[in-house]
Design a protein around this motif. Structure first.
Motif, PDB file in Angstrom:
ATOM      1  N   LEU A 222     -42.361  11.682  44.755  1.00  0.00           N
ATOM      2  CA  LEU A 222     -41.170  10.836  44.704  1.00  0.00           C
ATOM      3  C   LEU A 222     -41.496   9.393  45.076  1.00  0.00           C
ATOM      4  CD1 LEU A 222     -38.458  13.195  46.259  1.00  0.00           C
ATOM      5  CD2 LEU A 222     -38.611  12.421  43.894  1.00  0.00           C
ATOM      6  N   ILE A 291     -33.163  10.611  41.318  1.00  0.00           N
ATOM      7  CA  ILE A 291     -34.147  10.392  42.374  1.00  0.00           C
ATOM      8  C   ILE A 291     -33.505  10.223  43.755  1.00  0.00           C
ATOM      9  CG2 ILE A 291     -35.970   8.839  43.182  1.00  0.00           C
ATOM     10  CD1 ILE A 291     -36.664   8.402  40.200  1.00  0.00           C
ATOM     11  N   ARG A 294     -32.575  13.664  45.045  1.00  0.00           N
ATOM     12  CA  ARG A 294     -33.759  14.442  45.394  1.00  0.00           C
ATOM     13  C   ARG A 294     -34.363  13.982  46.724  1.00  0.00           C
ATOM     14  NH1 ARG A 294     -37.037  13.541  40.039  1.00  0.00           N
ATOM     15  NH2 ARG A 294     -38.720  14.601  41.187  1.00  0.00           N
TER      16      ARG A 294
END
Length: 300
Positions: A222, A291, A294
């Motif tokens: 990430l 994103i 997450r």
């Protein structure tokens, strides 16, 4: 951009004091590597790397703020150095851009090329003052700030969990703040909203990097997604600074400066439009891949 010094052997259950000592020492090492290249001349790459390293150290201060008030007291000292590095770096960036543009200016317009070159020399004349300030701040860093930091870091103790509630809740707040900044920019993609998003995105990235030694499997991939958006926002910021500067010169500069500025404004606006489109694509990817959601799941 230089990568941070790896820190190994930490887990989510490591003691917070131990993690802070090891990570802060690594961040200090990141500053001292490029510092060694700034003894005689201010190499552009070393100035940039040291500036990024000071940002990473300030991000570590933010994460480890619960360990004592000394962290908040030392943070302004590091910011002094970061600002001095920025004063030199920003002139390097804009002057390099001018040199590139002057070199590409067609031979059919030698007068304009000469005006652009002269403008670049005028800007570089202000570099001496910025370099003097940087030398002073480097001396302050070496003689005062760094020794104090090393003493404080060496004495850090805290038996809370490294990846515990005390540090995860502020990080979750940072993720939500970045998501809000993205929404504001999407509604009004101007220089102010882009700059605010850029600042908070960098802070989030550098704070997340601190937890990679303990959450490498879930966080590493990430964090890598930050680079394209951060770079795009950086290029957009440089274009916005350039645009404001040249619009001012075109209106109120000396005759030769006005001529060069007016010749360059179309090119600057075109470059800004390209950077803005790239940022829009990256933001769409962040939205499509969820994103921020997450990231919050990793920190839950």
């Amino acid at each position: 951009m230089a990568q941070p010094t790896p820190v190994r052997g930490l887990s989510a259950d490591s003691q917070l004091g131990l993690a802070a000592r090891r990570i802060l020492v690594a961040r200090l090492a990141d500053i001292r590597k490029p510092e060694a290249k700034l003894s005689d001349a201010f190499d552009d790459e070393a100035v940039h790397d040291m500036r990024v390293a000071t940002r990473r150290l300030r991000a570590a201060f933010q994460v480890f703020e619960p360990l004592g008030g000394w962290v908040a007291r030392m943070e302004p000292e590091v910011k002094r150095l970061q600002d001095a590095l920025g004063g030199v770096r920003d002139l390097h960036v804009q002057s390099a851009w001018l040199r590139t543009v002057a070199a590409k200016t067609r031979k059919e317009t030698p007068g304009t090329r000469a005006d652009i070159t002269a403008l670049g020399k005028t800007w570089l004349a202000g570099l001496a003052d910025n370099e003097t300030r940087l030398r002073e701040e480097l001396e302050r860093w070496r003689s005062r700030t760094l020794p104090r930091l090393l003493r404080k870091v060496d004495a850090l103790e805290d038996d809370h969990r490294f990846v515990g509630r005390r540090v995860k809740e502020p990080l979750d707040w940072r993720v939500r703040r970045v998501r809000k900044r993205m929404e504001v920019y999407a509604d009004s993609p101007d220089a102010a909203s882009a700059h605010a998003l850029r600042k908070d995105l960098k802070k989030l990235r550098y704070e997340l990097e601190i937890f990679q030694p303990a959450l490498r499997r879930t966080l590493g991939a990430l964090v890598k997604l930050f680079a394209p958006l951060q770079e795009g926002l950086g290029e957009l910021h440089d274009a916005d600074v350039r645009l404001e500067m040249f619009e001012r010169l075109a209106a109120r500069g000396k005759p030769r400066e006005r001529k060069a500025a007016r010749a360059l404004l179309p090119l600057i606006r075109e470059g800004r439009a390209k950077s803005s489109a790239e940022v829009a694509r990256e933001l769409q990817r962040w939205h499509a891949e969820a994103i921020p959601r997450r990231l919050r799941q990793v920190l839950a």
